[in-house]
Each structure stands twice: as structure tokens, then as C-alpha cells.
Design a protein around this motif. Sequence first.
Motif, PDB file in Angstrom:
ATOM      1  N   LYS A   1       0.856  -1.204   0.000  1.00 11.73           N
ATOM      2  CA  LYS A   1       0.000   0.000   0.000  1.00 11.73           C
ATOM      3  C   LYS A   1       0.883   1.242   0.000  1.00 11.73           C
ATOM      4  CE  LYS A   1      -4.421  -1.309   1.892  1.00 11.73           C
ATOM      5  NZ  LYS A   1      -5.395  -0.994   2.951  1.00 11.73           N
ATOM      6  N   THR A   2       1.599   1.409  -1.096  1.00  9.42           N
ATOM      7  CA  THR A   2       2.600   2.470  -1.186  1.00  9.42           C
ATOM      8  C   THR A   2       2.582   3.069  -2.584  1.00  9.42           C
ATOM      9  OG1 THR A   2       4.015   1.298   0.403  1.00  9.42           O
ATOM     10  CG2 THR A   2       5.099   2.934  -0.987  1.00  9.42           C
ATOM     11  N   VAL A   3       2.808   4.375  -2.676  1.00  8.65           N
ATOM     12  CA  VAL A   3       3.016   5.010  -3.974  1.00  8.65           C
ATOM     13  C   VAL A   3       4.309   5.815  -3.875  1.00  8.65           C
ATOM     14  CG1 VAL A   3       1.394   6.861  -3.306  1.00  8.65           C
ATOM     15  CG2 VAL A   3       2.071   6.641  -5.698  1.00  8.65           C
ATOM     16  N   VAL A   4       5.122   5.741  -4.930  1.00  8.12           N
ATOM     17  CA  VAL A   4       6.443   6.371  -4.917  1.00  8.12           C
ATOM     18  C   VAL A   4       6.512   7.461  -5.976  1.00  8.12           C
ATOM     19  CG1 VAL A   4       8.929   5.951  -5.103  1.00  8.12           C
ATOM     20  CG2 VAL A   4       7.451   4.157  -4.222  1.00  8.12           C
ATOM     21  N   SER A   5       7.009   8.624  -5.588  1.00  5.56           N
ATOM     22  CA  SER A   5       7.227   9.713  -6.546  1.00  5.56           C
ATOM     23  C   SER A   5       8.730   9.924  -6.694  1.00  5.56           C
ATOM     24  CB  SER A   5       6.556  10.994  -6.039  1.00  5.56           C
ATOM     25  OG  SER A   5       6.815  12.059  -6.936  1.00  5.56           O
ATOM     26  N   VAL A   6       9.206   9.911  -7.933  1.00  9.61           N
ATOM     27  CA  VAL A   6      10.646   9.963  -8.200  1.00  9.61           C
ATOM     28  C   VAL A   6      10.957  11.101  -9.169  1.00  9.61           C
ATOM     29  CG1 VAL A   6      12.602   8.693  -9.163  1.00  9.61           C
ATOM     30  CG2 VAL A   6      10.904   7.479  -7.818  1.00  9.61           C
ATOM     31  N   PRO A   7      11.871  11.992  -8.800  1.00  8.01           N
ATOM     32  CA  PRO A   7      12.252  13.056  -9.737  1.00  8.01           C
ATOM     33  C   PRO A   7      13.356  12.562 -10.687  1.00  8.01           C
ATOM     34  CG  PRO A   7      13.475  13.338  -7.730  1.00  8.01           C
ATOM     35  CD  PRO A   7      12.628  12.087  -7.537  1.00  8.01           C
ATOM     36  N   ALA A   8      13.857  13.441 -11.532  1.00 11.40           N
ATOM     37  CA  ALA A   8      15.025  13.131 -12.350  1.00 11.40           C
ATOM     38  C   ALA A   8      16.114  12.606 -11.422  1.00 11.40           C
ATOM     39  CB  ALA A   8      15.503  14.398 -13.056  1.00 11.40           C
ATOM     40  N   SER A   9      16.642  11.452 -11.721  1.00 14.78           N
ATOM     41  CA  SER A   9      17.670  10.814 -10.879  1.00 14.78           C
ATOM     42  C   SER A   9      17.945   9.443 -11.470  1.00 14.78           C
ATOM     43  CB  SER A   9      17.174  10.644  -9.444  1.00 14.78           C
ATOM     44  OG  SER A   9      16.165   9.651  -9.367  1.00 14.78           O
ATOM     45  N   CYS A  10      18.892   8.708 -10.892  1.00 15.00           N
ATOM     46  CA  CYS A  10      19.151   7.340 -11.374  1.00 15.00           C
ATOM     47  C   CYS A  10      17.860   6.529 -11.398  1.00 15.00           C
ATOM     48  CB  CYS A  10      20.168   6.641 -10.478  1.00 15.00           C
ATOM     49  SG  CYS A  10      21.838   7.304 -10.635  1.00 15.00           S
ATOM     50  N   TRP A  11      17.034   6.727 -10.358  1.00 18.45           N
ATOM     51  CA  TRP A  11      15.829   5.908 -10.247  1.00 18.45           C
ATOM     52  C   TRP A  11      14.755   6.259 -11.286  1.00 18.45           C
ATOM     53  CZ3 TRP A  11      13.405   1.648  -9.126  1.00 18.45           C
ATOM     54  CH2 TRP A  11      14.073   0.705  -8.340  1.00 18.45           C
ATOM     55  N   ALA A  12      14.946   7.352 -12.032  1.00 18.87           N
ATOM     56  CA  ALA A  12      14.040   7.641 -13.150  1.00 18.87           C
ATOM     57  C   ALA A  12      14.404   6.783 -14.359  1.00 18.87           C
ATOM     58  CB  ALA A  12      14.095   9.121 -13.511  1.00 18.87           C
ATOM     59  N   VAL A  13      15.576   6.147 -14.292  1.00 17.39           N
ATOM     60  CA  VAL A  13      16.071   5.358 -15.413  1.00 17.39           C
ATOM     61  C   VAL A  13      16.098   3.867 -15.073  1.00 17.39           C
ATOM     62  CG1 VAL A  13      18.063   5.013 -16.920  1.00 17.39           C
ATOM     63  CG2 VAL A  13      17.462   7.316 -16.202  1.00 17.39           C
ATOM     64  N   ILE A  14      16.356   3.571 -13.812  1.00 19.67           N
ATOM     65  CA  ILE A  14      16.534   2.178 -13.378  1.00 19.67           C
ATOM     66  C   ILE A  14      15.365   1.263 -13.768  1.00 19.67           C
ATOM     67  CG2 ILE A  14      16.664   0.720 -11.291  1.00 19.67           C
ATOM     68  CD1 ILE A  14      18.532   2.894 -10.083  1.00 19.67           C
ATOM     69  N   PRO A  15      14.080   1.722 -13.636  1.00 21.77           N
ATOM     70  CA  PRO A  15      12.981   0.798 -13.972  1.00 21.77           C
ATOM     71  C   PRO A  15      12.896   0.479 -15.461  1.00 21.77           C
ATOM     72  CG  PRO A  15      12.217   2.607 -12.583  1.00 21.77           C
ATOM     73  CD  PRO A  15      13.573   2.986 -13.079  1.00 21.77           C
ATOM     74  N   GLY A  16      13.623   1.182 -16.321  1.00 24.07           N
ATOM     75  CA  GLY A  16      13.600   0.886 -17.756  1.00 24.07           C
ATOM     76  C   GLY A  16      12.691   1.826 -18.519  1.00 24.07           C
ATOM     77  N   ALA A  17      12.821   1.791 -19.846  1.00 21.30           N
ATOM     78  CA  ALA A  17      12.005   2.656 -20.719  1.00 21.30           C
ATOM     79  C   ALA A  17      10.570   2.164 -20.723  1.00 21.30           C
ATOM     80  CB  ALA A  17      12.570   2.628 -22.136  1.00 21.30           C
ATOM     81  N   MET A  18       9.621   3.089 -20.997  1.00 19.37           N
ATOM     82  CA  MET A  18       8.232   2.664 -21.066  1.00 19.37           C
ATOM     83  C   MET A  18       8.072   1.628 -22.173  1.00 19.37           C
ATOM     84  SD  MET A  18       6.140   5.919 -22.725  1.00 19.37           S
ATOM     85  CE  MET A  18       6.272   6.981 -21.299  1.00 19.37           C
ATOM     86  N   PRO A  19       7.274   0.588 -22.031  1.00 18.92           N
ATOM     87  CA  PRO A  19       6.284   0.391 -20.972  1.00 18.92           C
ATOM     88  C   PRO A  19       6.802  -0.440 -19.800  1.00 18.92           C
ATOM     89  CG  PRO A  19       5.940  -1.257 -22.641  1.00 18.92           C
ATOM     90  CD  PRO A  19       7.183  -0.497 -23.024  1.00 18.92           C
ATOM     91  N   TYR A  20       8.099  -0.576 -19.632  1.00 20.89           N
ATOM     92  CA  TYR A  20       8.594  -1.446 -18.567  1.00 20.89           C
ATOM     93  C   TYR A  20       8.551  -0.750 -17.219  1.00 20.89           C
ATOM     94  CZ  TYR A  20      10.125  -4.248 -22.461  1.00 20.89           C
ATOM     95  OH  TYR A  20      10.132  -4.988 -23.601  1.00 20.89           O
ATOM     96  N   ARG A  21       8.542  -1.561 -16.166  1.00 16.39           N
ATOM     97  CA  ARG A  21       8.618  -1.045 -14.798  1.00 16.39           C
ATOM     98  C   ARG A  21       9.306  -2.101 -13.967  1.00 16.39           C
ATOM     99  NH1 ARG A  21       4.495  -3.640 -11.765  1.00 16.39           N
ATOM    100  NH2 ARG A  21       3.024  -4.686 -13.132  1.00 16.39           N
TER     101      ARG A  21
END
Lengths: 295, 392
Positions: free
Chosen positions: A37-57
Motif C-alpha cells: 500500500k505504497t506510492v512512490v514519486s521519483v524526480p530526475a535521478s538514477c531511479w528515473a532510469v533504473i525501472p527501464g524505458a516505457m512500458p517497462y517497470r
Amino acid sequence: MPFSLPREELMEPGHTACHGCGATLAMRYLLKGLGEKTVVSVPASCWAVIPGAMPYRSLDVPMIYTPFASTGASITGIRESLDLQGKEDYSVVGFAGDGGTADIGLQSLSGAMERGHNVFYIMYDNEAYMNTGVQRSGSTPFGATTTTTPLGKRRNFKKQEKKMVADLMIAQGVPYVATATIAYPEDLIRKVRNAKETEGPKFIQILTPCPTGWYFSPDETVEMSRLAVKTRIFPLYEYRNGMFKLTRPSEQLQVWEYLRKQNRFRHLNSTETSMIQEAVERRWSELLSRENRPR
Amino acid sequence: MKSMAQTKALVTGNEAAAIGVKLSDVRFISAYPITPQTTIVEKLAEMVANEELDARYVEVESEHSAMTAVFSSELTGVRSYTATSSHGLLYMHEMLHWTAGMRLPIVVSVVNRAIGPPWNIWADQTDSMNQKDTGWLQVYCESNQEVLDTIIMGYRIAEDRSVKLPLMSMEDAFILSHTSEPVTVPDISQVRDFLPEFDLDFTVDFKNPMGYGSYSTPDGPFMELKKDMADSMNKARAVIEKTYRDFSESFGRDYAGLTDNYMMEDAEFALVATGTLASTAKHVVNLLRNEGKKVGLVRVKFFRPFPSEEIVSSLKGLKGAGVIDRSLAFSDGGSLYSEVSASLYRKADVPLTGFVAGLGGRDVRVEEFRKMYEMVEEGSEGIRWINTKGGE
């Protein structure tokens, strides 16, 4: 007393982080502590890239991407919106790097903390702008070279002290503030859970060693995290409802044992190393006195 | 008659905007104060404090954060609103792009105010003209009634499935924002019938977790997503016209379309203007008509989508037209002039005069409008500065 890590995995394998990335472990442990039960907000940073390009997560929780300076305001809007829909029991997390926190995001962070929303702000601290190629940030420590503080002929390593955002948050009156690092997941997850039990804003600064930007071997990430604590370069503390607790390392090492393993510090001479050792001693006694001083 | 339920009130443009927000069932408001926007958000804060409006009001520490907060709340599933002016709007610029790119149909009120230096708090549309390329729909209002009605219609247009783009509604600083006019206030139940409940089909969903706004490679859907925004901007034209028709049926007030033509049927010359400059222009058209001059006015209401077809059909065959900008783009006069010229290219050969007028709240009086008309009639082409010390 054994403390086993939660088995639940909310971060999936198959991301695009560098080998030995400390920031991936920080996210993994954070989500173990918080649950689905969590939502994460991420700005420009490594973690904006780590999950992969859309549509990946790579997360099994919703993740909102925002521009650099946005994290504090983004978690403000998400929190208010969820509360309006009766979803008070969901955790709202801002997950930002040290540049996005100590530098461009500081105003937005400070605003969100002052307003007192029931939100988590996690600063994953790899001590420079790693995603853009290791540029100096306010959180880069004294002595480190980066691509914008190259050694050159003038010994142009960073000459300023690290801006310690967790200390700023205590000074601002944030009800829960802690430092943590990925070599000690039980401690990290315990702090996440303590934070969850604290009403209002919570701030945790997690040191996440970066082999790419600190120039060490990717299999030594956890070791580097452990050395940061044992040399007291990065002391672990927890500040909760006015009580300050400092973690004593199981053994105390000299700072050179940490510095010598990272090429970002390889140029430091004995005088400069001593300066760092002295700064560590000063800060340690200051933190100790804080522990004994009721606020 | 449904319109019987409406009441009359004497309100400023800013109060009219706040009433529009209240009637539109907005649940989250976040803002940062800037003159002359302040009385909108003060009024909304008061409505929330008095439980007249069931919403949360959060004053944040900057406009960048205000736009980020409403972006995040709307993405998480709640209809949201903010208001700003001038430098505040410029400070939001990055988040304006981000909000449009995320297809969030937020409505924002912009009280048009000059950009410094030197500091100047008076009417000037350079602030919002600067945002014409951000993917937002733009409406320039002429009266306090239009300010109120545009908020209600704005949410319906923006939230339409074929649009899903945000909308900014403009009012000229002080001329509308702080000046009282009689306004008809619709009954809330009527507005409920007209404006569907907020329903976004891509809000944050915990059962189906996704990444919202992750990155795209050059071969990813980046270009397709931008093209889809451009297509939706075009599709908005039909949605705007339908919304105006339905609004007229429900509330009895007519709004013509993307442009508002005045005395254009037999006109030989035309003035083209936005916002409150158009009100004075209408008055001057009346005066000139009494003198036997065949002149009309095209008020450009929507700047995005830009009413190119309306401009061509209105101006085609005229002996001359004068385009009045209350903004400066450092291209060739203002943006309205550039876009009107572009619309006419190879479609209608009309001599155009561009006027830069009223910057920083400089008065544009009847005699200046007369002078502009005379220059158009003489066929003086190019850019002219109106009522500046030291010549045109």
C-alpha cells in the motif's frame, strides 16, 4: 534476537541499474518495510532510469515520475488526493537522489516538511549527480573528485564539507529523521517502520555507495556501506519525537580504510586525510552530545 | 426555464473565477500568492474555511510546487485547480509542459500581468503568450461573466475524452481581476447536470501499479505521444463548439466559438484583438460605424487551439486588418500578429498592420483605437507601437 527481513519483494528483477548499485538495494529494503500500500514519486535521478524505458517497470507499486525540483510538492499533492478519497492508510513516498534533495529540491522538500503532511521523503545519497555522469552535488563529501571537480593540476577536488540534509531536517523540526545505509538492512527496515508509526512528515537519508561514481569494484558496494559506518564517516542515527539516538559501530576504523578503497579519494595526502579524520571526530562528539541533550 | 435558477451578483473577475471553481466541484486547490491573482485564492481559502466548498486548500512555497501539487493530486484521482500571474506562471513553465504531457485536464486561472524588469503589476499578456507552446488550451476572457463560465466549461472541455489536455483561462490584470461587474451565477445543481463527475481513466491504481511518465527512447512512443497531443489540440475545436452549444441551452448565455466576430458581415476593414482590448475595440467599432466606416472586430478568444480557419474566413476579401497585441514576442511584434499572418499565408491576401499596445498596463484609449483604424485604412503595413513616448 533474530530479525529476519520480510520475504515480500515489491521490486522485481530485470532493471537497468549499474552493477553493484546501492540505490536499488535502498528501494528494495524500503518497500519491504512499507508493503504494497505504497506510492512512490521519483524526480530526475538514477531511479528515473533504473525501472527501464516505457512500458517497462520494476516496482509492484505505482511510481510517478516528475521533473527535478518537484518531489516535496509531488508527495504533497498525492497525500492530499489520497486522503480526500479515504485512502489515509496508503504510504506516500518521495524517493530522490542527493542532488534532487540537497540542491534543486531543497525548497520543495522544506516546504512539504514544514506543512506537516503525512509523507515519507527518502534521500538516496550517492554523493554526486550519478545519473548525469558524476557531477559534484551539495552532498558530495570533502576530498572527492567528480567530473566537475576534476583533480587537474590544481588539486581541484571538492574543498567544501558535505551538506548533511538529515541534520537540516532535525533543525527544521521534522518529527522523524534518520540516517541509514544498505549494509544494515534490518536497521534500515526498522527505521522505515518506526517512521511509519510516526504521524506527520518523515525523512530518511540512506547512503547508497555507487561503484560507477566512487570508482570501486561493483562487488564491494555493501563493504563500502559498512566501512562508511565503521569509520563514522556516515554515522547512523534516529531522531524520533525529540529523542536522538546514535548507533555505535561494532568496531571503529580510521577513515583511511574507507578512503583508500575509492578512487575518488586516491589523490588525498596524509594532511588531507587527517583533516577528514578530525572532522569525523568533531562531528561524532557533536552527535554524542545531541544524544545526551533532551530537546 | 432552467435559467430561472440563476442569481445575479456584483463581483470582480477574481471573485467570478473563485465562484466558477466552487461550482465545478474542485476538490484540491494549491497555490502561491502573487499580485493580482491573490484575491482568487484568498476567496477560495475562505470558502474552504467556511465549509462552502468541500475541498482542501494547500498554500505551497512556490508556483513550481503549486503546479506540481495539482499535477500529483489530479493524477491520483481528484479534480484540481490553481491560479497565478506573471512571474508565477513563468516559474511554473516546466510543470506546464509536464502536466500537458501527462494529459491531465487541470484548469488554471491566469491573471495577465507584465513580466519584469522593470517590476510592473499591470495588464500585459506576455506571461501567458509565453506559454503558448506548452500544450495547454488558452482562453482570453473579455468579461467577468466569461471568466466564471469559462472555468465550468473549461473543465468539461479539458476532461473530454478526445481532448485530455489542460486549460488556462486568462483575465487582464485589474481591468477584470479587480473590477466589479454584474454577473449571473448559475445554480450548482444546473452545473452538476452540465459538468460530468471527475473521472480519469489513467489515475494511480494500486491494483494495477504502473509507472506514470517513465522515459522513452527515440524509437519508443515519444513522437507518437506528442503527435497525439497535437491531434487532441485539433479535436478540441469540435468539443469547444459543442460545449458552447450545450452551455447556451442549459444556461441561456451564448459564446460564439473560438473567435467572437462583431460587425464583420459587411466589413471592409477589421481589428483583431484579445481580452479586454476587444471590449474597447467594440465600442470604437460602434463609433466608426456611426461615421459610415465599414469596420468590424474579430476577438480571438481561444489562442490554443488557434482559430486559423475562423481568421481566414473572417478576414478573407477585406481591404485591410489590424492585429493588436498586448504582448511582445521579439519576433515581429506580438504572437497574435505572427499567428494571424501565418494563418492567412496562401489562403487570403489581406494587408496586415501589427500593433503593439498596452504593455505593462499602458492605457489604450478610444483615440488610440481610432488611430489604429486610420493606419489600417491607409494600408500601412508592418509593426506599429501605440502610445509610446518617442514615436510608433
